[in-house]
Scaffold this motif. Structure first.
Motif, mmCIF file in Angstrom:
data_model
loop_
_atom_site.group_PDB
_atom_site.id
_atom_site.type_symbol
_atom_site.label_atom_id
_atom_site.label_comp_id
_atom_site.label_asym_id
_atom_site.label_seq_id
_atom_site.Cartn_x
_atom_site.Cartn_y
_atom_site.Cartn_z
ATOM 1 N N MET A 46 0.880 -1.093 -0.218
ATOM 2 C CA MET A 46 -0.059 -0.053 0.330
ATOM 3 C C MET A 46 0.903 1.469 -0.011
ATOM 4 S SD MET A 46 -3.413 -0.949 0.188
ATOM 5 C CE MET A 46 -4.226 0.451 1.025
ATOM 6 N N ALA A 64 -3.418 3.010 -1.330
ATOM 7 C CA ALA A 64 -4.166 2.334 -2.519
ATOM 8 C C ALA A 64 -2.809 1.602 -3.011
ATOM 9 C CB ALA A 64 -4.817 3.054 -3.598
ATOM 10 N N ASN A 65 -3.233 0.411 -3.465
ATOM 11 C CA ASN A 65 -1.886 -0.498 -4.227
ATOM 12 C C ASN A 65 -2.286 -0.743 -5.616
ATOM 13 O OD1 ASN A 65 -3.998 -2.409 -3.873
ATOM 14 N ND2 ASN A 65 -2.645 -3.569 -2.234
ATOM 15 N N THR A 66 -3.391 -0.531 -5.963
ATOM 16 C CA THR A 66 -3.702 -0.551 -7.509
ATOM 17 C C THR A 66 -4.411 0.670 -7.884
ATOM 18 O OG1 THR A 66 -5.941 -1.564 -7.110
ATOM 19 C CG2 THR A 66 -4.003 -3.218 -7.023
ATOM 20 N N MET A 69 -8.146 0.398 -7.114
ATOM 21 C CA MET A 69 -8.295 0.822 -5.742
ATOM 22 C C MET A 69 -8.303 2.305 -5.819
ATOM 23 S SD MET A 69 -6.490 -0.235 -2.204
ATOM 24 C CE MET A 69 -6.705 -1.885 -2.573
ATOM 25 N N LEU A 70 -7.489 2.946 -6.114
ATOM 26 C CA LEU A 70 -7.243 4.338 -5.941
ATOM 27 C C LEU A 70 -8.518 5.198 -6.812
ATOM 28 C CD1 LEU A 70 -5.639 6.999 -5.088
ATOM 29 C CD2 LEU A 70 -4.376 6.709 -7.266
ATOM 30 N N ASP A 72 -11.490 3.703 -7.024
ATOM 31 C CA ASP A 72 -12.638 3.560 -6.319
ATOM 32 C C ASP A 72 -12.616 4.137 -5.240
ATOM 33 O OD1 ASP A 72 -13.379 1.765 -8.097
ATOM 34 O OD2 ASP A 72 -12.557 -0.086 -6.942
ATOM 35 N N LYS A 73 -11.688 4.360 -4.472
ATOM 36 C CA LYS A 73 -11.715 5.542 -3.234
ATOM 37 C C LYS A 73 -11.855 6.919 -3.570
ATOM 38 C CE LYS A 73 -8.925 2.443 -0.232
ATOM 39 N NZ LYS A 73 -7.816 2.347 0.702
#
Length: 462
Positions: A46, A64-66, A69-70, A72-73
């Motif tokens: 992360m 985030a780690n992808t 994911m970034l 989506d957040k």
């Protein structure tokens, strides 16, 4: 009913348990515990990133780690339909997760829709500077007033010039004193003329030369802004490299002609064609310019030696400092029907009024030249096998010199009074085109850039 549910659920439960026991048995036989099996799956680390919107109204830190994911957040912070992530430094969209993993933590992203024009960090700071600086806002305020109240502005100018005529008639009795002040050059001789001017300008000619340079710089920054904000520049890496190279070549050509500083310099010995018949008799010396760095000097010497821009490196004023309006676009010539004239060397009042005299692009910059340049870049990228219209050879570049002359030189610029600045849309088009290695203007630009490369090599060795 209860028995029915037991009958339905019982086989499923047994099946799941047997599968679990089966997996457990396999892991046991291989000597791997359940916890060890979980740890064998690699997990990405992360990292912390920053996200903001195009207007910089909010900024959030997100872990985030992808890339997904970034995104989506980020959607939870900025409810944007079809949200995209862009680099704040250059406006490039990030769409590949492998590339995303190479970015450092604390990288700032801009969230926006797919068709939104991205305001990079540099653009945002410049816009903020314009809002906070009265000097940068004054031109926008003047032009906004002119567009909203054209008749009132024309009346103001006419009234002012009528008063100016009356004052001039009153000054006729003291004409000799007026002319003597106009002929003064140094700051120590005519201090009131220099009020508000930069301290480094020691003569009127230096101050006027800087004003000409500032106008060229404004055209360069306008050109750069429109080209780099274009969708082709932001989405196509090859087109970006071509446009960046064109901008660099423009900059070196401007250095070669000293940003056309001679346009407003009355001591420049070379005069525009509209002045030469009347004012070729007096000999003058060119004003010494401020010292330049070695590379700038080498480029200037090369440009002068090969006479690349000599035809357009001329002054628009007489030796006394008189400027004449070259007439509106509709006049189709170099003669103003209203006989507008001004001498900014005479007084500070005239110097201020000279700011509303414009260098008018006959082929329009935003409506014709820049769209044609972008279209040529698009054709060069998407149709690299196109042949040069002159030599029937494969094209390798755009006509940088032609576009340069249309944007910055008197080949396409006319000095006009604000009343004669016709802003209606024009039918004439840019003459820029695609060129091959045999085209003369391509060779000129490449030789000029070669001078830069040779100097860089010399500096590297030393």
């Amino acid at each position: 009913m209860l028995n029915f549910f037991k009958d339905v659920m019982a086989p499923t439960t047994r099946s799941v348990k047997s599968e679990d026991n089966k997996d457990g048995g396999i892991c046991t036989k291989m000597g791997i515990s359940g916890k060890s099996a979980e740890k064998s799956t690699p997990t990405l680390q992360m990292k912390g990133y920053k996200v903001t919107d195009n207007e910089r109204t909010k900024k959030f830190g997100i872990g985030a780690n992808t890339l997904q994911m970034l995104k989506d957040k980020a959607k939870l912070k900025f409810p944007i339909k079809d949200l995209r992530l862009y680099m704040s430094t250059d406006g490039f969209e990030i769409s590949d997760d492998d590339y995303f993993q190479t970015l450092a933590s604390q990288t700032l992203f801009i969230v926006a829709g797919p068709d939104e024009i991205i305001t990079t960090d540099a653009d945002f700071e410049f816009e903020k500077l314009c809002k906070n600086s009265p000097l940068l806002r004054v031109a926008d305020i003047i032009y906004e007033f002119i567009e909203k109240n054209p008749e009132q502005f024309r009346k103001m100018i006419t009234d002012y010039e009528n008063r100016k005529i009356c004052r001039q008639q009153a000054l006729d009795s003291n004409k000799q004193s007026y002319q003597s002040k106009t002929q003064l050059s140094l700051r120590t001789q005519h201090s009131e003329w220099f009020a508000g001017q930069e301290e480094r300008c020691h003569s009127k000619e230096e101050a006027m030369a800087r004003r000409a340079q500032d106008r060229m710089r404004s055209y360069y920054y306008k050109t750069k802004e429109e080209l780099t904000r274009n969708k082709l520049y932001r989405q196509n890496l090859k087109a970006r490299h071509i446009i960046d190279a064109v901008l660099e070549q423009f900059r070196y050509l401007l250095i070669g002609c000293d940003y056309f500083s001679m346009l407003f310099d009355r001591k420049c010995p070379n005069k525009h064609a509209i002045l030469q018949q009347q004012y070729d008799d007096d000999e003058t010396d060119a004003t010494a310019m401020l010292p330049n760095k070695r590379l700038r000097q080498v480029i200037k010497e090369y440009t002068a030696r090969h006479e690349i821009l000599d035809e357009w490196s001329v002054s628009l004023c007489t030796d006394f400092g008189d400027f004449y309006c070259q007439g509106s676009y509709s006049d189709n010539g170099n003669c103003c029907a209203l006989k507008h004239t001004i001498n900014p060397y005479a007084s500070r009042e005239n110097l201020i009024l000279f700011q509303v005299w414009n260098l008018d692009h006959q082929i329009e910059l935003s409506r014709s030249i820049l769209p044609a340049l972008i279209e040529n870049v698009r054709q060069l990228v998407e149709q690299p096998q196109v042949k040069c219209t002159l030599h029937n050879k494969r094209v390798i570049d755009i006509s940088v010199l032609e576009y340069f002359l249309e944007i910055f030189s008197l080949k396409n610029l006319k000095l006009v009074h604000i009343v004669c600045h016709d802003k209606t849309q024009r039918a004439n088009k840019s003459n820029g085109r695609l060129v091959c290695e045999k085209c003369h203007e391509y060779k000129i630009v490449q030789e000029l850039m070669g001078v830069r490369d040779n100097e860089d090599a010399v500096d590297a060795k030393s």
